[in-house]
Design a protein around this motif. Structure first.
Motif, mmCIF file in Angstrom:
data_model
loop_
_atom_site.group_PDB
_atom_site.id
_atom_site.type_symbol
_atom_site.label_atom_id
_atom_site.label_comp_id
_atom_site.label_asym_id
_atom_site.label_seq_id
_atom_site.Cartn_x
_atom_site.Cartn_y
_atom_site.Cartn_z
ATOM 1 N N THR A 89 0.825 -1.211 0.000
ATOM 2 C CA THR A 89 0.000 0.000 0.000
ATOM 3 C C THR A 89 0.866 1.271 0.000
ATOM 4 O O THR A 89 0.344 2.376 -0.019
ATOM 5 C CB THR A 89 -0.961 0.037 1.215
ATOM 6 O OG1 THR A 89 -0.172 0.094 2.403
ATOM 7 C CG2 THR A 89 -1.861 -1.176 1.249
ATOM 8 N N VAL A 137 -5.975 -6.284 2.204
ATOM 9 C CA VAL A 137 -5.795 -4.848 1.975
ATOM 10 C C VAL A 137 -7.166 -4.208 1.748
ATOM 11 O O VAL A 137 -7.948 -4.678 0.915
ATOM 12 C CB VAL A 137 -4.882 -4.620 0.745
ATOM 13 C CG1 VAL A 137 -4.859 -3.157 0.339
ATOM 14 C CG2 VAL A 137 -3.468 -5.131 1.031
ATOM 15 N N ASP A 138 -7.456 -3.119 2.484
ATOM 16 C CA ASP A 138 -8.778 -2.472 2.386
ATOM 17 C C ASP A 138 -9.047 -1.954 0.982
ATOM 18 O O ASP A 138 -10.084 -2.202 0.409
ATOM 19 C CB ASP A 138 -8.874 -1.287 3.374
ATOM 20 C CG ASP A 138 -8.955 -1.785 4.806
ATOM 21 O OD1 ASP A 138 -9.383 -2.937 5.002
ATOM 22 O OD2 ASP A 138 -8.569 -1.021 5.716
ATOM 23 N N ASP A 139 -8.096 -1.180 0.439
ATOM 24 C CA ASP A 139 -8.338 -0.560 -0.859
ATOM 25 C C ASP A 139 -7.454 -1.218 -1.920
ATOM 26 O O ASP A 139 -6.445 -0.666 -2.361
ATOM 27 C CB ASP A 139 -8.078 0.955 -0.767
ATOM 28 C CG ASP A 139 -8.685 1.689 -1.954
ATOM 29 O OD1 ASP A 139 -9.090 1.010 -2.922
ATOM 30 O OD2 ASP A 139 -8.737 2.927 -1.918
ATOM 31 N N ALA A 140 -7.874 -2.408 -2.327
ATOM 32 C CA ALA A 140 -7.075 -3.161 -3.309
ATOM 33 C C ALA A 140 -7.063 -2.439 -4.659
ATOM 34 O O ALA A 140 -6.070 -2.484 -5.396
ATOM 35 C CB ALA A 140 -7.650 -4.572 -3.459
ATOM 36 N N ALA A 141 -8.162 -1.754 -4.982
ATOM 37 C CA ALA A 141 -8.236 -1.046 -6.264
ATOM 38 C C ALA A 141 -7.185 0.064 -6.312
ATOM 39 O O ALA A 141 -6.564 0.310 -7.359
ATOM 40 C CB ALA A 141 -9.632 -0.481 -6.469
ATOM 41 N N ALA A 142 -6.958 0.722 -5.179
ATOM 42 C CA ALA A 142 -5.952 1.796 -5.145
ATOM 43 C C ALA A 142 -4.556 1.216 -5.383
ATOM 44 O O ALA A 142 -3.716 1.838 -6.049
ATOM 45 C CB ALA A 142 -6.009 2.525 -3.802
ATOM 46 N N GLU A 182 -15.756 -7.803 -8.330
ATOM 47 C CA GLU A 182 -14.815 -6.862 -7.695
ATOM 48 C C GLU A 182 -13.367 -7.243 -8.005
ATOM 49 O O GLU A 182 -12.511 -6.384 -8.236
ATOM 50 C CB GLU A 182 -15.022 -6.847 -6.175
ATOM 51 C CG GLU A 182 -16.294 -6.139 -5.736
ATOM 52 C CD GLU A 182 -16.568 -6.333 -4.252
ATOM 53 O OE1 GLU A 182 -16.853 -5.341 -3.587
ATOM 54 O OE2 GLU A 182 -16.521 -7.480 -3.764
ATOM 55 N N GLN A 217 -2.171 2.349 -8.468
ATOM 56 C CA GLN A 217 -0.788 2.816 -8.258
ATOM 57 C C GLN A 217 0.187 2.011 -9.110
ATOM 58 O O GLN A 217 1.099 2.554 -9.716
ATOM 59 C CB GLN A 217 -0.413 2.623 -6.787
ATOM 60 C CG GLN A 217 -0.868 3.754 -5.898
ATOM 61 C CD GLN A 217 0.009 4.992 -6.122
ATOM 62 O OE1 GLN A 217 1.221 4.914 -6.005
ATOM 63 N NE2 GLN A 217 -0.610 6.085 -6.501
ATOM 64 N N HIS A 268 -6.406 -9.605 -0.422
ATOM 65 C CA HIS A 268 -7.608 -9.753 0.424
ATOM 66 C C HIS A 268 -7.328 -9.356 1.877
ATOM 67 O O HIS A 268 -8.217 -9.415 2.711
ATOM 68 C CB HIS A 268 -8.252 -11.149 0.309
ATOM 69 C CG HIS A 268 -7.339 -12.315 0.423
ATOM 70 N ND1 HIS A 268 -7.324 -13.341 -0.499
ATOM 71 C CD2 HIS A 268 -6.417 -12.655 1.345
ATOM 72 C CE1 HIS A 268 -6.444 -14.249 -0.137
ATOM 73 N NE2 HIS A 268 -5.881 -13.853 0.978
ATOM 74 N N ARG A 300 -13.885 -10.801 -1.606
ATOM 75 C CA ARG A 300 -14.528 -9.939 -2.602
ATOM 76 C C ARG A 300 -15.265 -10.807 -3.633
ATOM 77 O O ARG A 300 -14.965 -11.998 -3.800
ATOM 78 C CB ARG A 300 -13.480 -9.055 -3.288
ATOM 79 C CG ARG A 300 -12.862 -8.034 -2.341
ATOM 80 C CD ARG A 300 -12.021 -6.954 -3.032
ATOM 81 N NE ARG A 300 -11.722 -5.847 -2.121
ATOM 82 C CZ ARG A 300 -10.614 -5.761 -1.366
ATOM 83 N NH1 ARG A 300 -9.686 -6.701 -1.416
ATOM 84 N NH2 ARG A 300 -10.427 -4.722 -0.575
ATOM 85 N N LEU A 351 -10.303 -5.251 -10.548
ATOM 86 C CA LEU A 351 -8.926 -4.865 -10.195
ATOM 87 C C LEU A 351 -8.038 -4.843 -11.438
ATOM 88 O O LEU A 351 -7.014 -4.184 -11.468
ATOM 89 C CB LEU A 351 -8.342 -5.835 -9.154
ATOM 90 C CG LEU A 351 -9.033 -5.865 -7.789
ATOM 91 C CD1 LEU A 351 -8.402 -6.938 -6.893
ATOM 92 C CD2 LEU A 351 -8.929 -4.492 -7.120
#
Ligand SMILES: C[S@@+](CC[C@H](N)C(=O)[O-])C[C@H]1O[C@@H](n2cnc3c(N)ncnc32)[C@H](O)[C@@H]1O
Length: 284
Positions: A131, A169-174, A225, A178, A167, A221, A229
């Protein structure tokens, strides 16, 4: 690098120890075992699926280095795998491409301490958090360690392995956004992720509760979802599938269980403009 110090805390289970237990290693605590057994109560095939997840990561990574000619591989969230009686990502990659550089990262201090204690020289695990990409891509060892100087070139494609990491990590999309911004086109992310799709809500709730005993919650997810990603990335065949079914030529096919499902994919970063989210996902 500016990661906070994490005290060694053995009072709670940690994902690395829980996985080590699933994978028949010996580097777990009583707390790790309790959590793993609570998961297994809800999903009797959890150990088998964890092993297939581990094998998927090595199989996919060795295919990618062979197919795409990439020679720099970062296994992020490597876990406690030295005593696991299965071929690791590093072993598989070096068998396929002996000239590759494989680096392992983890954000769990216990994983680092363990690797340090084994005095594994250049194979030691580096502290990095997915992250906080700078902690990995700008890790000081990449430019200061004599055995690494000149071996890592981030203007060229790299492989990032994220096996059973996002799974937690809260914001996997972020994280994926990145990576899309920072990696060179042609880079590949090998990713696996637990899904709630196809598993009863009761089992998912039971497994989620079991992980709450530990220091990291798990997020199951949906297939949609997880597929999202990979927006902006190409998914070579077979796309996003259960890890037991992932192989480019369809030759690897082990039993899939509805008690617990982990999906895997190899996502290749396109060059050129990134399409809008939801534009052209690979179908499951
Ligand atoms: C479930 S284990 C998976 C280990 C191994 N990759 C495998 O597939 O068997 C997840 C690992 O990811 C690490 N991890 C969790 N969150 C992370 C993060 N934000 N950055 C780096 N590593 C992380 C944990 O410490 C743990 O070692």
């Amino acid at each position: 690098m500016n990661l906070p110090e994490i005290p060694l805390d053995f009072d709670r289970a940690r994902p690395a120890g829980v996985y080590n237990y699933y994978l028949d290693g010996k580097t777990w605590t009583a707390k790790d075992r309790e959590t793993a057994e609570a998961v297994i109560q809800n999903a009797p095939e959890a150990r088998e699926v964890a092993k297939e997840n581990f094998l998927f990561a090595g199989r996919a990574a060795s295919w990618v280095v062979t197919e795409f000619g990439i020679r720099q591989v970062f296994d992020v969230g490597v876990g406690l795998t030295d005593d696991v009686p299965l071929d690791s990502v590093e072993t598989c990659v070096l068998q396929a491409a002996p000239d590759a550089t494989v680096l392992a990262f983890d954000n769990d201090e216990v994983v680092l301490v363990h690797a340090r204690a084994l005095r594994r020289g250049y194979r030691r695990v580096l502290r990095g958090d997915i992250t906080d990409l700078d902690s990995i891509l700008n890790h000081p060892d990449l430019t200061s360690r004599p055995d690494l100087v000149g071996r890592i070139d981030l203007t060229k494609p790299i492989v990032i392995v994220l096996a059973a990491v996002l799974h937690f990590v809260d914001d996997a999309a972020a994280v994926m956004a990145q990576l899309r911004e920072r990696l060179a086109p042609g880079s590949v992310v090998i990713l696996s992720h637990a899904t709630e799709t196809g598993t009863s809500a009761k089992r998912v709730a039971g497994m989620t509760k079991a992980y709450e005993r530990g220091n990291s919650s798990i997020i199951f997810r949906s297939v949609e979802e997880i597929a999202a990603l990979a927006d902006g990335w190409d998914l070579p065949s077979p796309g996003l599938v259960d890890v037991q079914l992932w192989s480019p030529d369809g030759s690897y096919a082990k039993e899939v269980h509805d008690s617990v499902r982990v999906l895997g994919m190899a996502a290749v970063l396109r060059s050129g403009p990134v399409p809008q989210p939801g534009g052209d996902r690979a179908a499951l």
